[in-house]
Write a protein that holds these residues in place. Structure first.
Motif, PDB file in Angstrom:
ATOM      1  N   GLY A  77      -5.438   0.383   3.188  1.00 35.87           N
ATOM      2  CA  GLY A  77      -5.409   1.830   2.372  1.00 35.87           C
ATOM      3  C   GLY A  77      -5.757   2.996   3.231  1.00 35.87           C
ATOM      4  N   PHE A  82       1.101  -1.273  -0.037  1.00 38.38           N
ATOM      5  CA  PHE A  82       0.011   0.148   0.057  1.00 38.38           C
ATOM      6  C   PHE A  82       0.887   1.198  -0.058  1.00 38.38           C
ATOM      7  N   GLU A 130       0.776   5.494  -0.220  1.00 36.48           N
ATOM      8  CA  GLU A 130      -0.119   6.680  -0.022  1.00 36.48           C
ATOM      9  C   GLU A 130       0.903   8.063  -0.329  1.00 36.48           C
TER      10      GLU A 130
END
Length: 526
Positions: free
Chosen positions: A88, A62, A64
């Motif tokens: 997430g 994941f 970001e």
């Protein structure tokens, strides 16, 4: 590079997928997850300039992205406080809260097996789950940075040689006793790589690595009366019950590995109200394990949970490709010692069978069960442990005093680098040996090997839960009273069954001998 293993895998392609299975690698080296050794086409790749993240194809990654940073989480995580089970969303919330400084309180709330971090240009910071069940190590080789789940992956890629001290240690005849294969301090089998210690973050500023301890951050508030104790037990039960409600949201077929022991019994109790979403399983690889399997079946039947017992073959010849599987699993473990044949037969059998989507494993509970006191039959340890105390807790050393002194130095280096003494406050230091050495050092490696069988999650592996139960008075932790009280509150019927299978290795004679050894070795001046 392990030339022999490479040649064997080139000849037997169907087992290539198990090499460094479910691993990861973060590096700024110019390499790609190609079809050749050691990746064999089983890895995926993400570019986060100047780094690249490589991961086994089934491992969740994941990312970001923020204005000047990329936050990452590799593995799985869920939050039994907010009841968020999507990584997430967890990572996005963490990035939002960490704009000015990393939010360690949010990290403490996470259960799972993962590495997490943030990349800002060449700068990178990273840390592991609460107990380091995602093994991780890091270092610089030939001017390039490597952060990985498998020390031998970097060893193979870079042609590294085993550290001379480690080579002598793992060849020492008493090395395999007292908890099996693991190394002292933050060592790996290569001097170029260091292990990521639980409760610490590693920061690379573009030139060098620095270790920051972020837990403990304050004194622990011990239970001073029965009312406070009951409150702690109630809070711990709620966290465990939330955890067992979250797991079926993430996996379709979760299975509790169940025995007659107190750890998995408490985990099973926490699933009360969600039993229709779980199965259980046990295995029999040695005769003594049949008692555990029998009690597990009895518990499962009582609460109408499907239970399966896996019968492990009694001979190596009955296990297909035993020798090559052994070589792969030992290499994945770092080549820092051997496994017993019965343990290998168990692992290989579970790899080959379709057991479950995820094993709900009850490890890490030893931290809150005062394991050092139990193992060595002690009623107290020194308030401040010396490096020699750590060495005595670590392994049995008799005549080889040179290894003792060298091991002392490695534990001294660990204490200085992680600044444990400066952050210990009023915590029991022996708990941190169990937490950061036994669990982070040994169990993290074990989990890395066992993830070839199925995914694994560990309900106890939550820093806030562990911290909460460390508030319990020592005598209750030694006697497991807190576990019994949790089981009674979460499932009174299970508690009334009064099932408790005690580890047959935990005899009074063994404890007495271990205690004598610890005391004598700690007092010797050389």
């Amino acid at each position: 590079m392990s030339e022999s293993l490479r040649d064997k895998l080139l000849a037997q392609t169907e087992l290539q997928k198990h090499l460094f299975e479910k691993g990861f690698l973060i590096t700024d080296a110019e390499l790609a997850a190609g079809d050749t050794y050691p990746f064999f086409g089983n890895w995926k790749q993400f570019e986060v300039a100047p780094y690249r993240i490589l991961a086994y194809h089934t491992v969740p990654v994941f990312l970001e992205k923020r204005e000047n940073a990329v936050y990452f989480l590799i593995g799985h995580a869920y939050n039994p406080f907010s009841m968020e089970h999507e990584e997430g969303r967890i990572l996005s919330a963490f990035a939002e809260a960490s704009a000015s400084s990393l939010d360690w309180d949010m990290v403490d709330e996470l259960t799972g097996i993962f590495i997490m971090g943030v990349i800002r240009g060449r700068q990178i910071s990273f840390w592991l789950d609460a107990s380091g069940m995602q093994f991780g190590c890091y270092g610089e080789v030939n001017g390039k940075q490597y952060i990985t789940s498998h020390m031998q992956l970097v060893g193979d890629l870079c042609g590294l040689k085993t550290d001379p001290y480690v080579d002598r240690l793992i060849r020492y005849k008493w090395y395999h006793y007292m908890m099996g294969n693991y190394l002292p301090g933050d060592l790996t089998c290569f001097s170029e790589l260091k292990r990521i210690i639980p409760n610490t973050a590693v920061h690379f500023d573009g030139n060098s690595y620095q270790v920051e301890r972020f837990y403990p951050r304050k004194e622990i508030k011990m239970c001073e009366n029965q009312e406070e104790y009951k409150k702690v037990i109630a809070q711990a039960c709620q966290i465990m019950q939330n955890t067992m409600a979250l797991i079926p949201m993430k996996w379709a077929l979760p299975a509790i590995s169940l025995t007659g022991g107190i750890d998995s019994n408490t985990t099973f109790a926490a699933a009360n109200g969600n039993y229709e979403k779980y199965t259980t399983f046990s295995y029999i690889s040695m005769r003594r394990e049949s008692v555990d399997a029998e009690k597990a079946a009895q518990i499962s039947e009582k609460f109408h949970v499907p239970h399966h017992v896996w019968q492990i073959p009694e001979t190596n010849d009955a296990v297909p490709d035993f020798d090559l599987y052994r070589d792969i699993l030992l290499h994945n473990d770092g080549d820092i010692g051997s496994f017993s044949d019965s343990d290998l037969r168990k692992k290989i059998t579970l790899i080959r069978e379709d057991v479950c989507d995820v094993e709900v494993k009850s490890w890490i509970s030893e931290t809150i069960r005062a394991y050092a006191y139990k193992y060595f039959g002690k009623k107290r340890f020194p308030k401040s442990l010396k490096p020699r105390n750590y060495t005595s807790l670590y392994k049995i050393f008799f005549a080889n005093r040179k290894l003792v002194v060298e091991t002392d130095h490695h534990f001294e280096d660990y204490l200085k680098k992680t600044e444990l003494k400066e952050h210990l406050f009023n915590y029991d230091e022996s708990d941190f040996f169990v937490w950061e050495m036994m669990h982070g050092g040994k169990c993290g490696l074990d989990i890395g090997v066992m993830k070839s069988c199925f995914d694994i999650t560990i309900p106890y592996n939550n820093r806030k839960l562990l911290d909460l139960l460390l508030q319990v008075p020592l005598e209750k932790r030694i006697s497991d009273q807190h576990h019994l009280d949790m089981k009674k509150q979460m499932n009174p019927e299970l508690y009334e069954m009064n099932i408790r299978v005690v580890n047959l290795n935990e005899t009074k004679a063994r404890k007495r001998m271990a205690g004598i050894y610890y005391t004598v070795n700690s007092l010797l001046p050389y």
